[in-house]
Design an enzyme around this catalytic site. Structure first.
Site, PDB file in Angstrom:
ATOM      1  N   SER A 218       0.802  -1.233   0.000  1.00 14.02           N
ATOM      2  CA  SER A 218       0.000   0.000   0.000  1.00 14.02           C
ATOM      3  C   SER A 218       0.828   1.272   0.000  1.00 14.02           C
ATOM      4  CB  SER A 218      -0.938   0.000   1.201  1.00 14.02           C
ATOM      5  OG  SER A 218      -0.202  -0.084   2.399  1.00 14.02           O
ATOM      6  N   HIS A 246      -5.615  -3.906  -1.230  1.00 14.63           N
ATOM      7  CA  HIS A 246      -5.475  -2.881  -2.277  1.00 14.63           C
ATOM      8  C   HIS A 246      -5.591  -3.483  -3.680  1.00 14.63           C
ATOM      9  CE1 HIS A 246      -4.578   0.424   0.438  1.00 14.63           C
ATOM     10  NE2 HIS A 246      -4.014  -0.508   1.191  1.00 14.63           N
ATOM     11  N   LYS A 277     -12.383  -0.712   1.689  1.00 17.67           N
ATOM     12  CA  LYS A 277     -11.727   0.087   0.649  1.00 17.67           C
ATOM     13  C   LYS A 277     -12.616   0.060  -0.614  1.00 17.67           C
ATOM     14  CE  LYS A 277      -7.168  -0.871   2.687  1.00 17.67           C
ATOM     15  NZ  LYS A 277      -7.211   0.156   3.736  1.00 17.67           N
TER      16      LYS A 277
HETATM   17  N1  PLP Z   1      -3.931  -4.956   5.019  1.00 14.00           N
HETATM   18  C1  PLP Z   1      -3.555  -3.938   4.241  1.00 14.00           C
HETATM   19  C2  PLP Z   1      -2.549  -4.196   3.153  1.00 14.00           C
HETATM   20  C3  PLP Z   1      -4.074  -2.644   4.429  1.00 14.00           C
HETATM   21  O1  PLP Z   1      -3.679  -1.622   3.653  1.00 14.00           O
HETATM   22  C4  PLP Z   1      -5.040  -2.441   5.462  1.00 14.00           C
HETATM   23  C5  PLP Z   1      -5.619  -1.110   5.716  1.00 14.00           C
HETATM   24  O2  PLP Z   1      -4.980  -0.099   5.718  1.00 14.00           O
HETATM   25  C6  PLP Z   1      -5.399  -3.530   6.240  1.00 14.00           C
HETATM   26  C7  PLP Z   1      -4.844  -4.769   6.006  1.00 14.00           C
HETATM   27  C8  PLP Z   1      -6.415  -3.368   7.316  1.00 14.00           C
HETATM   28  O3  PLP Z   1      -7.682  -3.292   6.740  1.00 14.00           O
HETATM   29  P1  PLP Z   1      -8.944  -2.804   7.583  1.00 14.00           P
HETATM   30  O4  PLP Z   1      -9.048  -1.336   7.434  1.00 14.00           O
HETATM   31  O5  PLP Z   1     -10.101  -3.556   7.022  1.00 14.00           O
HETATM   32  O6  PLP Z   1      -8.668  -3.203   9.003  1.00 14.00           O
END
Ligand code: PLP
Length: 431
Positions: A218, A246, A277
């Site tokens: 990300s 993502h 997202k």
């Molecule tokens: N994994 C990744 C790669 C993320 O970018 C995010 C969120 O920023 C998460 C997990 C966590 O997701 P959530 O917002 O559903 O807790």
């Protein structure tokens, strides 16, 4: 103005008047007071370090729905938003919002329960079934977030006789999830297949082995070399896990994710992703994978067992988002063209944009203060972007992370590029 010290003196005086000096409770409460006063000093010092280091993360207040155009407290008029994970523009899509309202009316605000007590409604089962279908996996389990899905997976799947091989730049929630499990840990260099192979050889004696990677990273918008990872995993008898936060909804011809784009859907065994997202943007996460794994997660996964069920309106919104994507890949397709427009124009203007052809477009600046000043100046020009600095990204690699959405128009993108050029010239980033 009263200082902390004045307040402390006042509290001491109050305690004295209330209890006298010699009662045990006074001594105890004074000690309690001293403890919190000391903690306050430590915390203030830490906060000051963050401020002086230029890595303070402020929060701007949005006073409208999430979308390509938003209202931001303190700024005038519509602001163009380029920093949401709203890749498909579904966060305020009329059908998604309507489905949330319908679910709220029919199923109520929430369950006041975890899933296994009285927190499972037919809509939870339906969404799980649709997500399993979307990802073409056997089964699915919902969590309150993907952070929870990552926190709850590894401890259940892997024990002390097993090994986990993790990319060094995996998301914080994966790192935390792995910390909670008792498997042997191997960290391989970012997207480095040679290093992964070395670690696979070293971990050969373990019972189960799991290679763990973000599908898309990300902070950089770069994509894991999944084909190479699957080749190696098969060669050495390991399983493959990807975090698709993502990627779900817009990567690959049908938006199924990085695994679809790279042709390895049937070779990646477990996928975690988010509903927060592209899939409507409310909240929630999930794991899809083999049925026995999902069954065991329902029995043992701590964030699932000990946290409240997903609220019905959230389930309603996400279900409609998945239905829209199952019906057509049209929205998913449009993100790609817009991403290329932004990347090409910014590169022509002299900016360095990191990552592969992903809607995450990090404009690399290096210095944390510069990133934050430029983001502030962009807002004055009506474009909302955010500077990212340590500890979210490594020191010296500060950037402004731009995210393109299917809901942006070509004109929105051109306006953002113009604002970048104007701000970049002011700060000497481009000529
Ligand atoms: N994994 C990744 C790669 C993320 O970018 C995010 C969120 O920023 C998460 C997990 C966590 O997701 P959530 O917002 O559903 O807790």
């Amino acid at each position: 103005m009263l200082t902390n010290r004045d307040v402390n003196q006042f509290v001491l005086l109050f305690q004295f008047m209330k209890h006298g000096t010699n009662t045990p409770s006074t001594t105890t409460s004074n000690r309690g007071y001293a403890a919190i006063a000391e903690a306050r000093t430590v915390l203030e010092h830490e906060l000051e370090t963050i401020r002086t280091g230029g890595t303070w993360k402020g929060e701007r207040i949005i006073t409208s729905k999430q979308g390509p155009r938003i209202n931001v407290d303190g700024s005038h008029g519509d602001i163009l938003n380029f920093c949401a994970n709203n890749y498909l523009g579904l966060s305020s899509h009329p059908q998604v919002v309507e489905a949330g309202i319908e679910a709220l009316k029919k199923y109520g605000a929430g369950l006041s329960s975890v899933r296994f007590i009285c927190g499972t409604q037919d809509i939870h089962k339906d969404l799980e079934q649709k997500l399993a279908q979307f990802h073409e996996r056997e089964d699915c389990i919902l969590y309150a977030s993907c952070f929870d899905a990552n926190a709850g997976l590894f401890e259940v799947l892997l024990g002390p006789d097993d090994a986990v091989l993790s990319d060094e730049l995996n998301h914080a929630s994966i790192i935390d999830g792995i910390r909670l499990c008792r498997a042997k840990r191997f960290r391989y260099k970012h997207m480095d297949l040679n290093d992964l192979e070395t670690q696979l050889k070293e971990s050969q004696s373990s019972r189960l082995r799991l290679v763990v990677t973000d599908g898309v990273f990300s902070m950089d918008g770069d994509m894991a070399p999944l084909k190479g990872i699957c080749d190696l995993a098969e060669k050495y008898g390991a399983m493959v896990f990807i975090d698709e936060c993502h990627a779900t909804g817009f990567m690959g011809p049908r938006g199924r994710g990085t695994d679809e784009l790279l042709g390895v859907m049937d070779r990646v065994h477990i996928v975690n992703s988010t509903l927060g997202k592209a899939l409507g943007g409310a909240a929630g996460g999930y794991t899809v994978g083999p049925k026995p794994l999902i069954d065991l997660l329902r029995q043992r996964s701590r964030p699932y067992l000990f946290s409240n069920s997903l609220p019905p309106p959230v389930v309603g919104c996400a279900t409609r988002a998945v239905e829209l994507l199952l019906a057509s890949n049209e929205i998913a397709q449009s993100v790609g063209d817009k991403t290329m427009r932004f990347r090409n124009k910014m590169t022509e203007a002299g900016f360095t944009i990191s990552g592969s052809d992903h809607p995450i477009c990090p404009v690399m600046l290096g210095d944390a203060r510069l990133a934050s000043l430029m983001a502030d100046d962009m807002l004055k020009l009506g474009v909302y972007v955010i500077g990212f600095s340590y500890p979210v990204v490594p020191k010296g690699k500060a950037r402004i992370r731009v995210q393109i959405s299917a809901a942006h128009t070509d004109q929105d993108i051109d306006r953002a590029v113009d604002a970048f050029i104007q701000t970049g010239r002011k700060h000497g980033v481009v000529s």
